[in-house]
Design an enzyme around this catalytic site. Sequence first.
Site, PDB file in Angstrom:
ATOM      1  N   ARG A   1     -11.182  -5.301  -5.408  1.00 49.07           N
ATOM      2  CA  ARG A   1     -10.338  -4.475  -4.485  1.00 49.07           C
ATOM      3  C   ARG A   1     -10.333  -2.815  -5.083  1.00 49.07           C
ATOM      4  O   ARG A   1     -10.119  -2.492  -4.502  1.00 49.07           O
ATOM      5  CB  ARG A   1      -9.248  -5.434  -4.958  1.00 49.07           C
ATOM      6  CG  ARG A   1      -9.556  -6.624  -4.321  1.00 49.07           C
ATOM      7  CD  ARG A   1      -7.296  -7.208  -4.177  1.00 49.07           C
ATOM      8  NE  ARG A   1      -6.931  -7.243  -5.596  1.00 49.07           N
ATOM      9  CZ  ARG A   1      -6.910  -8.892  -6.122  1.00 49.07           C
ATOM     10  NH1 ARG A   1      -8.097  -9.537  -5.540  1.00 49.07           N
ATOM     11  NH2 ARG A   1      -6.681  -8.798  -7.615  1.00 49.07           N
TER      12      ARG A   1
ATOM     13  N   LYS B   1       6.380   1.607   4.549  1.00 51.61           N
ATOM     14  CA  LYS B   1       6.302   1.378   5.834  1.00 51.61           C
ATOM     15  C   LYS B   1       6.680  -0.547   5.921  1.00 51.61           C
ATOM     16  O   LYS B   1       6.475  -1.049   4.634  1.00 51.61           O
ATOM     17  CB  LYS B   1       4.400   0.694   5.992  1.00 51.61           C
ATOM     18  CG  LYS B   1       4.645   0.474   6.842  1.00 51.61           C
ATOM     19  CD  LYS B   1       2.793   0.120   7.743  1.00 51.61           C
ATOM     20  CE  LYS B   1       2.482  -1.441   6.998  1.00 51.61           C
ATOM     21  NZ  LYS B   1       1.288  -2.039   7.568  1.00 51.61           N
TER      22      LYS B   1
ATOM     23  N   GLU C   1       7.179  -0.284  12.250  1.00 51.58           N
ATOM     24  CA  GLU C   1       6.233  -1.509  12.638  1.00 51.58           C
ATOM     25  C   GLU C   1       6.090  -2.065  12.962  1.00 51.58           C
ATOM     26  O   GLU C   1       6.089  -3.184  12.638  1.00 51.58           O
ATOM     27  CB  GLU C   1       4.805  -1.062  11.920  1.00 51.58           C
ATOM     28  CG  GLU C   1       3.060  -1.522  12.295  1.00 51.58           C
ATOM     29  CD  GLU C   1       2.185  -1.396  11.317  1.00 51.58           C
ATOM     30  OE1 GLU C   1       2.374  -1.988  10.274  1.00 51.58           O
ATOM     31  OE2 GLU C   1       1.117  -2.177  11.467  1.00 51.58           O
TER      32      GLU C   1
ATOM     33  N   LYS D   1       5.803   3.210  13.915  1.00 47.16           N
ATOM     34  CA  LYS D   1       4.025   2.843  14.083  1.00 47.16           C
ATOM     35  C   LYS D   1       3.897   1.595  15.227  1.00 47.16           C
ATOM     36  O   LYS D   1       4.276   0.069  15.004  1.00 47.16           O
ATOM     37  CB  LYS D   1       3.169   2.030  12.855  1.00 47.16           C
ATOM     38  CG  LYS D   1       2.015   1.222  12.945  1.00 47.16           C
ATOM     39  CD  LYS D   1       1.081   1.482  11.450  1.00 47.16           C
ATOM     40  CE  LYS D   1      -0.111   1.381  11.248  1.00 47.16           C
ATOM     41  NZ  LYS D   1      -0.732   1.323  10.128  1.00 47.16           N
TER      42      LYS D   1
END
Length: 336
Positions: A47, A137, A177, A219
Amino acid sequence: METDRNLYDTVDALMQEGKGILAADESDATAGKRLSIAGLLNTLENRRAFRELMLTAPALEDSISGVILFDSTIRDTTSMGLPFADLIAARGIIPGIKVDRGTVPVEKFQGETVTEGLDGLTARLKDYYDLGARFTKWRAAFTVVPKPSDEVILMNATMLARYAAMSQAAGLVPIVEPEVLYEGEHSLEEAQEVTEKVLAWTGDLLERYRVDLRGCILKTSMVLAGKSAEMSSPEDVADATMRTLHIAVPHSLGGVVFLSGGQEAKQATRNMQAIAKLGKEPWRISTSYSRALEEPMLKAWAGKEEHAEDAQNVLVHRARMNGLAQKGIYNESQDL
Ligand code: 13P
């Protein structure tokens, strides 16, 4: 606490012309799906290598204004020991952070989900600010078929609004979002109906919860027929998407960015271009893609050191193409 001026400056920096926001904020579990494209196992080392490959790509800052990170990445460093958030900021790119804790099923509402993460959020926001984040977000997800219920739309819109207000109070620009999922066989008209309702309720709740819209970015998904239906043309996507935004989205928002949602990389670029071609809009509009940027890079990389440079070039190329599309000057014949 930051003043609104700082929120507006962050919005301006994120919404720069010709640049998009890289959503590199997949959870550790979802990162495993990405890594499998490169033939790699989902380990901490892999990762880190995946994120390091992206965030050290030469000239990324020319077409990327901000990067959204996941909790474990903002706390992690490159292999040389440099915190990822510092690396990003040193390149003139704004670090951001996904703060929701994912979706869970809603009891008694078959197939619908609500996004969790409000508990303890104020303390986490302060922590993220100290780690260098300047925007956040939160994602909620809705299917087109079956149609989401009013109750669950309201629940998610309320949480998005509450999160956005908390984020602004911590000096962080919220990216709100509400994603309408692309998966399915639904028509463009069905997607439009659900998107319009979800966006209208989200905009309404943001206003009711006194979110400073100018210091907030939406978003959203584009409006298009489902992935298993016949592909919508870029012109139809642009027309339906902008018609929906005009009906449902307050004009005073700081910006609107699109997610790619599982569209093929060039399809997402083409659709952005068609939207930009429609001409001037009340909002600044750009992209915030994850899969449409990462997947071509992961394929090119295939987990091999000798392909790392090529893979970075593929990522930067896609970001550049999306930047050209954002300006309405993308030319597909020059796209590799
Ligand atoms: P996609 O562009 O892959 O849809 O991801 C964007 C995102 O941030 C999803 O939450």
